[in-house]
Design a protein around this motif. Structure first.
Motif, PDB file in Angstrom:
ATOM      1  N   LEU A 169      12.340  59.737   1.447  1.00  0.00           N
ATOM      2  CA  LEU A 169      13.524  58.911   1.704  1.00  0.00           C
ATOM      3  C   LEU A 169      14.515  59.628   2.617  1.00  0.00           C
ATOM      4  N   CYS A 170      14.738  60.933   2.364  1.00  0.00           N
ATOM      5  CA  CYS A 170      15.633  61.705   3.234  1.00  0.00           C
ATOM      6  C   CYS A 170      15.110  61.726   4.666  1.00  0.00           C
ATOM      7  N   GLY A 171      13.798  61.926   4.808  1.00  0.00           N
ATOM      8  CA  GLY A 171      13.209  61.932   6.136  1.00  0.00           C
ATOM      9  C   GLY A 171      13.332  60.593   6.836  1.00  0.00           C
ATOM     10  N   PHE A 172      13.149  59.510   6.089  1.00  0.00           N
ATOM     11  CA  PHE A 172      13.261  58.167   6.667  1.00  0.00           C
ATOM     12  C   PHE A 172      14.683  57.907   7.168  1.00  0.00           C
ATOM     13  N   VAL A 173      15.666  58.254   6.349  1.00  0.00           N
ATOM     14  CA  VAL A 173      17.064  58.048   6.755  1.00  0.00           C
ATOM     15  C   VAL A 173      17.404  58.924   7.954  1.00  0.00           C
ATOM     16  N   ALA A 174      16.903  60.172   7.973  1.00  0.00           N
ATOM     17  CA  ALA A 174      17.177  61.066   9.106  1.00  0.00           C
ATOM     18  C   ALA A 174      16.621  60.497  10.403  1.00  0.00           C
ATOM     19  N   ALA A 175      15.427  59.900  10.325  1.00  0.00           N
ATOM     20  CA  ALA A 175      14.823  59.314  11.526  1.00  0.00           C
ATOM     21  C   ALA A 175      15.533  58.037  11.945  1.00  0.00           C
ATOM     22  N   MET A 176      15.956  57.259  10.972  1.00  0.00           N
ATOM     23  CA  MET A 176      16.568  55.970  11.267  1.00  0.00           C
ATOM     24  C   MET A 176      18.018  56.110  11.710  1.00  0.00           C
ATOM     25  N   LEU A 177      18.752  57.066  11.109  1.00  0.00           N
ATOM     26  CA  LEU A 177      20.181  57.226  11.372  1.00  0.00           C
ATOM     27  C   LEU A 177      20.502  58.687  11.688  1.00  0.00           C
ATOM     28  N   PRO A 178      20.200  59.144  12.896  1.00  0.00           N
ATOM     29  CA  PRO A 178      20.426  60.559  13.223  1.00  0.00           C
ATOM     30  C   PRO A 178      21.881  60.869  13.581  1.00  0.00           C
ATOM     31  N   PHE A 179      22.770  60.704  12.598  1.00  0.00           N
ATOM     32  CA  PHE A 179      24.202  60.970  12.801  1.00  0.00           C
ATOM     33  C   PHE A 179      24.527  62.354  12.256  1.00  0.00           C
ATOM     34  N   PHE A 180      24.184  63.405  12.989  1.00  0.00           N
ATOM     35  CA  PHE A 180      24.276  64.751  12.428  1.00  0.00           C
ATOM     36  C   PHE A 180      25.714  65.169  12.162  1.00  0.00           C
ATOM     37  N   GLY A 181      26.593  65.034  13.148  1.00  0.00           N
ATOM     38  CA  GLY A 181      27.991  65.424  12.958  1.00  0.00           C
ATOM     39  C   GLY A 181      28.674  64.579  11.909  1.00  0.00           C
ATOM     40  N   ASP A 182      28.413  63.271  11.931  1.00  0.00           N
ATOM     41  CA  ASP A 182      29.024  62.365  10.956  1.00  0.00           C
ATOM     42  C   ASP A 182      28.573  62.678   9.535  1.00  0.00           C
ATOM     43  N   ILE A 183      27.291  63.000   9.389  1.00  0.00           N
ATOM     44  CA  ILE A 183      26.755  63.336   8.059  1.00  0.00           C
ATOM     45  C   ILE A 183      27.465  64.565   7.506  1.00  0.00           C
ATOM     46  N   ASN A 184      27.641  65.590   8.345  1.00  0.00           N
ATOM     47  CA  ASN A 184      28.328  66.800   7.897  1.00  0.00           C
ATOM     48  C   ASN A 184      29.747  66.495   7.437  1.00  0.00           C
ATOM     49  N   GLY A 185      30.450  65.642   8.190  1.00  0.00           N
ATOM     50  CA  GLY A 185      31.817  65.302   7.822  1.00  0.00           C
ATOM     51  C   GLY A 185      31.904  64.549   6.510  1.00  0.00           C
ATOM     52  N   VAL A 186      31.038  63.557   6.327  1.00  0.00           N
ATOM     53  CA  VAL A 186      31.055  62.767   5.094  1.00  0.00           C
ATOM     54  C   VAL A 186      30.689  63.630   3.892  1.00  0.00           C
ATOM     55  N   VAL A 187      29.658  64.466   4.034  1.00  0.00           N
ATOM     56  CA  VAL A 187      29.239  65.336   2.926  1.00  0.00           C
ATOM     57  C   VAL A 187      30.355  66.311   2.558  1.00  0.00           C
ATOM     58  N   GLY A 188      31.030  66.857   3.562  1.00  0.00           N
ATOM     59  CA  GLY A 188      32.118  67.784   3.278  1.00  0.00           C
ATOM     60  C   GLY A 188      33.273  67.130   2.562  1.00  0.00           C
ATOM     61  N   ALA A 189      33.661  65.928   3.014  1.00  0.00           N
ATOM     62  CA  ALA A 189      34.834  65.255   2.438  1.00  0.00           C
ATOM     63  C   ALA A 189      34.555  64.698   1.051  1.00  0.00           C
ATOM     64  N   ILE A 190      33.434  64.013   0.895  1.00  0.00           N
ATOM     65  CA  ILE A 190      33.139  63.331  -0.371  1.00  0.00           C
ATOM     66  C   ILE A 190      32.463  64.258  -1.372  1.00  0.00           C
TER      67      ILE A 190
END
Length: 432
Positions: free
Chosen positions: A343-364
């Protein structure tokens, strides 16, 4: 909520999941804690530090990097003391969520921490697979510039490797791999810093522009996103598990392990942030290798240096995958680990938002877990007087970072939505 003691775990070790069973491996020394802590914190996400600085500028960037480093060291030290206090009282905890539920005496806190850790786990899992896929794509493109393989193909390859790694055994058994991971982080940081200095001094160097966004509102949003990214880079969601691998008494050994880890942090984080931001300024990419290897034009550093650095990053990502995708506290069964990794791999391929992912993970995720909750747990456990310096410092940190987390979450999600307009599913380039 009742929690089993170590002896009780021993009597029922055949029936417990691997997360509880690995407590029986508590025979590590302080340097083992240092290896585990370094792998948990010092990862390839440091490649995003120049990108984080572009939303803050030099002065505020250096201040935030230093302040958040001090706060997290203090936070992890408090957490270690709370864990030791509970263990001395006969309640040994190997999971963050159980510790929170025990100290705060509230059942909902158990599920609140589960929610946060699940979000962190998913975010890091997606980010690790995405970054590893990018590394493979960079190597492939340098060998075969006109090849047919795309980013999502490499993400699929990485996912398969992570599925295999997720089946490996206990955390303490990873100590030798984590030692190698420590040297890998030093290696690719040195190569990255050298590459950035070379790029900044070359004839083809991009113009150095350190200006921030002109609109005050956009500047504020970018600043909170950058703070959230730095929080994710300093984040460590598995400190109770790490302390559980250490032979008693653990608190003094954890302090030495933290000192070792933050020595590596000081060496890697500052050099990566300063060299990358100096070379590329407000054009820094969320993966600095993309800045060093622009799509249009020649590489800005020797190709062999970048190739070795990319290989080191890739190897450490696989080392992180050993701990990430085999985390016993969230995905304890073999089939579930495999499904989770897919599932993680599927989402990474479908939504490659690397900078955005880091920001959301850090904040939430990491801001509440590592910047707020440890102070609250310490105040509830040791009950310092409200007029004491410790209580005031802890309360101030909680208030400041709760506000930063709320603003960071809003800013990161806002940017994610805006970036969606320039993105297509299973695209071949990650979005900053």
């Amino acid at each position: 909520m009742a929690h089993p003691t170590t002896g009780e775990v021993r009597r029922h070790d055949k029936d417990v999941d691997a997360g509880a069973a690995f407590v029986l491996q508590s025979k590590g020394e302080w340097w083992h804690a240092g290896f585990h802590l370094t792998t948990a914190i010092v990862g390839p996400t440091i490649l995003t530090l120049p990108y984080a600085f572009r939303g803050l500028g030099w002065e505020l960037g250096m201040f935030c990097l230093t302040a958040m480093g001090i706060v997290t060291f203090y936070s992890y030290l408090l957490m270690s003391k709370v864990l030791a206090h509970c263990e001395n009282a006969g309640r040994r905890h190997i999971r963050f969520r159980e510790l929170a539920a025990d100290v705060l005496g509230s059942g909902w806190m158990f599920y609140f921490v589960v929610f946060i850790q699940t979000g962190i786990n998913c975010g890091i899992g997606i980010g690790a697979i995405l970054l590893a896929g990018q590394c493979l794509e960079i190597l492939y493109s340098s060998i075969s510039p006109h090849g047919s393989l795309k980013l999502h193909d490499f993400i699929a390859m990485v996912t398969v490797v992570m599925i295999v790694l997720s089946q490996l055994p206990t955390f303490h058994s990873l100590r030798h791999i984590n030692l190698c991971s420590l040297f890998l982080s030093l290696g690719y940081t040195a190569l990255m810093v050298g590459a950035c200095i070379h790029a900044g001094m070359s004839a083809n160097a991009p113009p150095k522009d350190y200006s921030l966004e002109p609109m005050k509102s956009s500047r504020a949003f970018s600043a909170f996103i950058s703070i959230s990214i730095i929080a994710s880079i300093f984040g460590n969601g598995i400190l109770p598990e790490i302390q559980a691998t250490i032979a008693p008494p653990a608190s003094g050994k954890m302090l030495k392990g933290l000192c070792m880890c933050y020595g590596v942090i000081g060496l890697t984080f500052y050099s990566a942030a300063v060299s990358g931001y100096w070379a590329f300024g407000n054009k820094s990419s969320s993966n600095i290798f993309n800045s060093l290897l622009p799509d249009n034009g020649t590489p800005l550093a020797p190709t062999w240096v970048l190739a070795i650095a990319v290989i080191f990053v890739l190897l450490q990502l696989f080392a992180i995958g050993l701990g990430m995708f085999s985390k016993r506290n969230l995905v304890p069964r073999i089939i579930l680990r495999s499904i989770y990794t897919i599932l993680c791999g599927f989402v990474a391929a479908m939504l490659p938002f690397f900078g955005d992912i880091n920001g959301v993970v850090g904040a939430i995720g990491f801001i509440p877990l590592d910047f707020v909750l440890p102070m609250l747990l310490y105040n509830m456990t040791y009950k310092p007087p409200k007029s004491s310096f410790t209580y005031l410092i802890n309360t101030t940190i909680m208030v400041v970072f709760t506000a930063a987390g709320i603003m960071g979450a809003f800013s990161s999600i806002r940017k994610l939505v805006l970036d969606a307009t320039q993105f297509k599913l299973f695209g071949n380039e990650a979005v900053d």
